[in-house]
Design a protein around this motif. Structure first.
Motif, PDB file in Angstrom:
ATOM      1  N   ARG A 125       1.083  -1.182   0.108  1.00  0.00           N
ATOM      2  CA  ARG A 125       0.153   0.040  -0.082  1.00  0.00           C
ATOM      3  C   ARG A 125       0.844   1.125  -0.295  1.00  0.00           C
ATOM      4  O   ARG A 125       1.071   2.286  -1.237  1.00  0.00           O
ATOM      5  CB  ARG A 125      -1.466  -0.295   1.396  1.00  0.00           C
ATOM      6  N   LYS A 126       1.578   0.801   1.025  1.00  0.00           N
ATOM      7  CA  LYS A 126       3.105   1.891   0.805  1.00  0.00           C
ATOM      8  C   LYS A 126       3.540   2.887  -0.582  1.00  0.00           C
ATOM      9  O   LYS A 126       3.561   4.174  -1.021  1.00  0.00           O
ATOM     10  CB  LYS A 126       4.099   1.994   2.112  1.00  0.00           C
ATOM     11  N   THR A 127       4.056   1.732  -1.202  1.00  0.00           N
ATOM     12  CA  THR A 127       4.764   1.900  -2.474  1.00  0.00           C
ATOM     13  C   THR A 127       3.110   2.605  -3.159  1.00  0.00           C
ATOM     14  O   THR A 127       3.712   3.883  -3.574  1.00  0.00           O
ATOM     15  CB  THR A 127       4.734   0.476  -3.026  1.00  0.00           C
ATOM     16  N   GLN A 128       2.580   2.283  -2.962  1.00  0.00           N
ATOM     17  CA  GLN A 128       1.293   2.406  -4.085  1.00  0.00           C
ATOM     18  C   GLN A 128       0.753   3.972  -4.064  1.00  0.00           C
ATOM     19  O   GLN A 128       0.530   4.559  -4.605  1.00  0.00           O
ATOM     20  CB  GLN A 128      -0.062   1.699  -4.078  1.00  0.00           C
ATOM     21  N   THR A 338       2.088   2.887 -19.524  1.00  0.00           N
ATOM     22  CA  THR A 338       1.216   2.542 -18.425  1.00  0.00           C
ATOM     23  C   THR A 338       2.037   1.399 -17.348  1.00  0.00           C
ATOM     24  O   THR A 338       1.460   0.944 -16.508  1.00  0.00           O
ATOM     25  CB  THR A 338      -0.383   1.918 -19.025  1.00  0.00           C
ATOM     26  N   ARG A 339       3.194   0.738 -18.087  1.00  0.00           N
ATOM     27  CA  ARG A 339       4.093  -0.082 -16.804  1.00  0.00           C
ATOM     28  C   ARG A 339       4.452   0.772 -15.485  1.00  0.00           C
ATOM     29  O   ARG A 339       5.271   1.851 -15.720  1.00  0.00           O
ATOM     30  CB  ARG A 339       4.828  -0.495 -17.323  1.00  0.00           C
ATOM     31  N   LYS A 340       4.132  -0.085 -13.884  1.00  0.00           N
ATOM     32  CA  LYS A 340       4.107   1.044 -13.286  1.00  0.00           C
ATOM     33  C   LYS A 340       5.775   0.007 -12.542  1.00  0.00           C
ATOM     34  O   LYS A 340       5.503  -1.469 -12.406  1.00  0.00           O
ATOM     35  CB  LYS A 340       3.489   0.873 -12.151  1.00  0.00           C
ATOM     36  N   ALA A 341       6.431   0.616 -11.697  1.00  0.00           N
ATOM     37  CA  ALA A 341       7.795  -0.323 -11.385  1.00  0.00           C
ATOM     38  C   ALA A 341       6.817  -1.388  -9.885  1.00  0.00           C
ATOM     39  O   ALA A 341       6.256  -0.233  -8.922  1.00  0.00           O
ATOM     40  CB  ALA A 341       8.271   0.664 -11.030  1.00  0.00           C
ATOM     41  N   SER A 342       7.217  -2.066  -9.924  1.00  0.00           N
ATOM     42  CA  SER A 342       6.726  -2.195  -8.577  1.00  0.00           C
ATOM     43  C   SER A 342       7.102  -2.177  -7.077  1.00  0.00           C
ATOM     44  O   SER A 342       8.424  -2.167  -7.374  1.00  0.00           O
ATOM     45  CB  SER A 342       6.863  -4.219  -8.405  1.00  0.00           C
ATOM     46  N   PRO A 343       7.299  -2.866  -5.892  1.00  0.00           N
ATOM     47  CA  PRO A 343       8.313  -2.582  -4.994  1.00  0.00           C
ATOM     48  C   PRO A 343       9.551  -3.321  -4.925  1.00  0.00           C
ATOM     49  O   PRO A 343      10.467  -2.524  -4.587  1.00  0.00           O
ATOM     50  CB  PRO A 343       7.435  -3.753  -3.834  1.00  0.00           C
ATOM     51  N   ASP A 345      11.351  -3.680  -8.075  1.00  0.00           N
ATOM     52  CA  ASP A 345      11.496  -2.735  -8.900  1.00  0.00           C
ATOM     53  C   ASP A 345      12.465  -1.363  -8.366  1.00  0.00           C
ATOM     54  O   ASP A 345      13.599  -1.106  -8.851  1.00  0.00           O
ATOM     55  CB  ASP A 345      10.861  -2.314 -10.065  1.00  0.00           C
ATOM     56  N   GLN A 346      11.655  -0.639  -7.163  1.00  0.00           N
ATOM     57  CA  GLN A 346      11.859   0.588  -6.356  1.00  0.00           C
ATOM     58  C   GLN A 346      12.890   0.417  -6.487  1.00  0.00           C
ATOM     59  O   GLN A 346      13.661   1.222  -5.969  1.00  0.00           O
ATOM     60  CB  GLN A 346      10.583   1.093  -6.257  1.00  0.00           C
ATOM     61  N   GLN A 347      13.162  -0.881  -5.358  1.00  0.00           N
ATOM     62  CA  GLN A 347      14.037  -0.958  -3.826  1.00  0.00           C
ATOM     63  C   GLN A 347      15.576  -1.389  -5.227  1.00  0.00           C
ATOM     64  O   GLN A 347      16.753  -0.716  -4.767  1.00  0.00           O
ATOM     65  CB  GLN A 347      14.088  -2.617  -3.621  1.00  0.00           C
ATOM     66  N   ALA A 348      15.105  -1.432  -6.878  1.00  0.00           N
ATOM     67  CA  ALA A 348      16.690  -1.888  -6.838  1.00  0.00           C
ATOM     68  C   ALA A 348      17.012  -0.900  -7.999  1.00  0.00           C
ATOM     69  O   ALA A 348      18.259  -0.234  -7.526  1.00  0.00           O
ATOM     70  CB  ALA A 348      15.686  -3.071  -8.440  1.00  0.00           C
ATOM     71  N   LEU A 349      16.122   0.005  -7.935  1.00  0.00           N
ATOM     72  CA  LEU A 349      16.609   1.604  -9.050  1.00  0.00           C
ATOM     73  C   LEU A 349      17.049   2.327  -7.240  1.00  0.00           C
ATOM     74  O   LEU A 349      17.513   2.984  -7.921  1.00  0.00           O
ATOM     75  CB  LEU A 349      14.657   2.244  -9.000  1.00  0.00           C
ATOM     76  N   LEU A 350      16.523   2.091  -6.264  1.00  0.00           N
ATOM     77  CA  LEU A 350      17.494   3.347  -4.796  1.00  0.00           C
ATOM     78  C   LEU A 350      18.364   2.728  -4.316  1.00  0.00           C
ATOM     79  O   LEU A 350      18.973   3.495  -4.251  1.00  0.00           O
ATOM     80  CB  LEU A 350      16.440   2.799  -4.032  1.00  0.00           C
ATOM     81  N   SER A 351      18.466   0.949  -4.684  1.00  0.00           N
ATOM     82  CA  SER A 351      20.337   0.599  -4.906  1.00  0.00           C
ATOM     83  C   SER A 351      21.109   0.430  -5.476  1.00  0.00           C
ATOM     84  O   SER A 351      21.929   0.189  -5.176  1.00  0.00           O
ATOM     85  CB  SER A 351      19.963  -0.464  -3.525  1.00  0.00           C
ATOM     86  N   ASP A 371       9.709  -2.417 -22.686  1.00  0.00           N
ATOM     87  CA  ASP A 371       9.626  -3.779 -22.844  1.00  0.00           C
ATOM     88  C   ASP A 371       8.973  -5.115 -21.224  1.00  0.00           C
ATOM     89  O   ASP A 371       9.403  -5.029 -20.446  1.00  0.00           O
ATOM     90  CB  ASP A 371      10.972  -5.063 -22.827  1.00  0.00           C
ATOM     91  N   ASN A 372       7.653  -4.830 -21.496  1.00  0.00           N
ATOM     92  CA  ASN A 372       6.788  -5.473 -20.349  1.00  0.00           C
ATOM     93  C   ASN A 372       7.343  -7.089 -19.829  1.00  0.00           C
ATOM     94  O   ASN A 372       7.237  -6.699 -18.097  1.00  0.00           O
ATOM     95  CB  ASN A 372       5.571  -5.810 -20.342  1.00  0.00           C
ATOM     96  N   SER A 373       8.578  -7.422 -20.821  1.00  0.00           N
ATOM     97  CA  SER A 373       9.235  -8.611 -19.694  1.00  0.00           C
ATOM     98  C   SER A 373       9.812  -8.737 -18.955  1.00  0.00           C
ATOM     99  O   SER A 373      10.725  -9.718 -18.315  1.00  0.00           O
ATOM    100  CB  SER A 373       9.554 -10.330 -21.178  1.00  0.00           C
ATOM    101  N   LEU A 374      10.745  -7.401 -18.330  1.00  0.00           N
ATOM    102  CA  LEU A 374      12.020  -7.485 -18.042  1.00  0.00           C
ATOM    103  C   LEU A 374      11.368  -6.520 -17.385  1.00  0.00           C
ATOM    104  O   LEU A 374      10.995  -5.496 -16.016  1.00  0.00           O
ATOM    105  CB  LEU A 374      12.741  -6.378 -18.880  1.00  0.00           C
ATOM    106  N   THR A 375      12.428  -7.158 -15.841  1.00  0.00           N
ATOM    107  CA  THR A 375      12.784  -6.139 -14.162  1.00  0.00           C
ATOM    108  C   THR A 375      13.548  -5.411 -14.844  1.00  0.00           C
ATOM    109  O   THR A 375      14.425  -4.989 -15.407  1.00  0.00           O
ATOM    110  CB  THR A 375      12.591  -7.369 -12.680  1.00  0.00           C
ATOM    111  N   VAL A 376      13.533  -4.304 -13.839  1.00  0.00           N
ATOM    112  CA  VAL A 376      14.595  -3.347 -13.322  1.00  0.00           C
ATOM    113  C   VAL A 376      16.053  -3.397 -13.265  1.00  0.00           C
ATOM    114  O   VAL A 376      17.226  -4.001 -13.865  1.00  0.00           O
ATOM    115  CB  VAL A 376      14.518  -2.337 -12.532  1.00  0.00           C
ATOM    116  N   GLY A 377      15.561  -5.270 -12.049  1.00  0.00           N
ATOM    117  CA  GLY A 377      16.762  -5.617 -10.909  1.00  0.00           C
ATOM    118  C   GLY A 377      17.469  -6.433 -12.987  1.00  0.00           C
ATOM    119  O   GLY A 377      18.665  -6.613 -12.998  1.00  0.00           O
TER     120      GLY A 377
END
Ligand code: ATP
Ligand code: MG
Length: 450
Positions: A125-128, A338-343, A345-351, A371-377
């Motif tokens: 919820r916090k992420t959202q 429209t794609r959003k970073a998952s929690p 993904d966000q963790q990967a971005l921040l670290s 590319d919907n098939s790729l995560t940020v990591g």
């Protein structure tokens, strides 16, 4: 900086004793609990923008929990709903998951198990909530804030300084690592200044062969040297009444530095092969990756001429939540974005350390959106390894010392959550010195406080 720290929870349970006991557990765990004894009052009173999560019994006197679930979700589909089911209601629970419940907990439940589920829901919820909030911020941002994105203390401060400097029309040096936004800042300086009706003329001092430098800067008359067939207007003349952007100014050959200095002192230029002085009115914005004063090759007198004001851009890795803000901005720019970073993904971005700063982030965001098939990591793992620090052996000692000093200050401030007193004490620095150094390196207390 996080923008939503309160943990809110709505608890729907008709059994007074169970409700009060559960509520107490949750409050002890730090949640603010709204209690409801039936489904209808919950539907009436839980606001659409409720920033928390909902726990509901499935057996309620007025509405069956399974019927309540879609109604709760129709208010706001991103609120996680945890259902409490009677023992043996597994079929129902599975159905609930299909209908969008976050999870279920079986009665009689172990409070630890409930808290663990609640904590997961809360995390989601916090992420959202934070992501909704960032989206609103990006939508509502105006003026400079729309272009030079970021709300870390460093960026807020930078925009203020930029507006101030733009109005006083002096020369400026912008410091910052690669991809930090130096050119963007220079352009903004021009756009918000009185000079914006005239040209913004960028010149990359590292990209011009030395023998062409003079003609590039000052222009030439026809026939002034072999190959000079026509008259050519140089960048300085072209930038008259506007802004000349000297990018990578530290790479300007020493011979050129003398000529540029003279031209700036006298407010005139002379084309190569010409013998008339042409009046010019320039503002010079220079960009450098390192402190120019520490470059033995860079003339002091030119330095002082340029260094009337300074702007410092911190590396992206020090801008905290701005990383997510910029990421959202750039994913939205992609037409299918429209794609959003998952929690995670966000963790990967921040670290990630972001050696290529905003430019690199922009590339990663664009790939992610396309590319919907790729995560940020996965995207980051596939990148060429820029993360190993460039060997510092080739840099002058003074610059290595400076980089080190900045790093120590940054880490100490971080460790003490921005406490100036503790930082002064640990590093044994007087307040004034600490302030000056923080200014110099673009470190802002507000970026470290919680
Ligand atoms: N705060 C910001 N908000 C939005 N976009 C940004 C921001 N900072 C940088 N950018 C974008 O990141 C990219 C790189 O920025 P820019 O070219 O200005 O960096 P630079 O410091 O000049 O890099 P280099 O040293 O490699 O020349 C550009 O596309 C720019 O628009
Ligand atoms: Mg640049």
């Amino acid at each position: 900086m996080s923008h939503q720290e309160n943990m809110h929870l709505a608890l729907i349970e008709d059994d007074d004793i169970v409700r009060q006991a559960t509520s107490q557990w949750l409050q002890l765990a730090g949640y603010q609990v709204l209690e409801f004894a039936n489904g209808q009052s919950a539907l009436d009173k839980i606001p659409e923008q409720f920033p928390g999560i909902i726990i509901s019994d499935v057996r309620l006197p007025d509405i069956d929990g399974m019927a309540l679930l879609p109604q709760l979700l129709s208010h706001n589909p991103s609120i996680p709903v945890i259902l409490i089911t009677g023992h043996g209601d597994v079929d129902m629970a599975v159905k609930a998951l299909h209908k969008g419940a976050f999870d279920f907990v079986e009665k009689p439940f172990n409070p630890e198990r409930l808290l663990e589920t609640v904590a997961r829901a809360q995390e989601r919820r916090k992420t959202q909530v934070n992501s909704d909030e960032r989206e609103r911020y990006l939508e509502q941002a105006e003026g400079l804030e729309r272009i030079l994105i970021g709300r870390s203390g460093a960026m807020v401060n930078l925009r203020q300084q930029l507006l101030k400097i733009a109005s006083i029309d002096t020369n400026v040096i912008i410091y910052g690592e690669t991809g930090c936004g130096k050119e963007l800042v220079a352009h903004c300086l021009h756009q918000v200044s009185q000079r914006n009706k005239h040209e913004f003329v960028p010149l990359n001092c590292a990209a011009i062969p030395e023998n062409l430098f003079e003609s590039e800067l000052f222009g030439h008359e026809a026939g002034s040297f072999t190959g000079a067939i026509k008259r050519r207007i140089g960048k300085l003349e072209f930038a008259d009444k506007g802004t000349l952007f000297l990018d990578e100014v530290e790479s300007m050959p020493p011979g050129m530095q003398v000529k540029v200095l003279r031209s700036l002192q006298e407010n005139t230029i002379e084309r190569v092969g010409g013998n008339t002085a042409i009046k010019t009115d320039l503002r010079v914005v220079a960009a450098a990756k390192e402190d120019l004063q520490l470059h033995p090759e860079f003339r002091q007198d030119l330095f002082y001429r340029l260094n009337v004001a300074q702007l410092y851009l911190p590396p992206l890795s020090e801008r905290g939540d701005d990383i997510l803000l910029l990421f959202e901005h750039y994913t939205q720019q992609v037409h299918s974005g429209t794609r959003k970073a998952s929690p995670s993904d966000q963790q990967a971005l921040l670290s990630y350390p972001w050696p290529g700063n905003v430019r690199e982030l922009k590339n990663v965001a664009t790939r992610f959106a396309l590319d919907n098939s790729l995560t940020v990591g996965e995207i980051l793992a596939a990148r060429p390894n820029l993360t190993t620090e460039p060997s510092s052996a080739s840099l002058p000692l003074a610059i290595q010392v400076q980089n080190f000093e900045r790093k120590v200050l940054h880490e100490t401030l971080q460790r003490h959550n921005g406490s100036i007193i503790d930082t002064m004490e640990e590093l044994d620095l007087p307040r004034r010195t600490l302030n000056q150094k923080m200014q110099k390196y673009g470190l802002y207390r507000s970026d470290y406080t919680e």
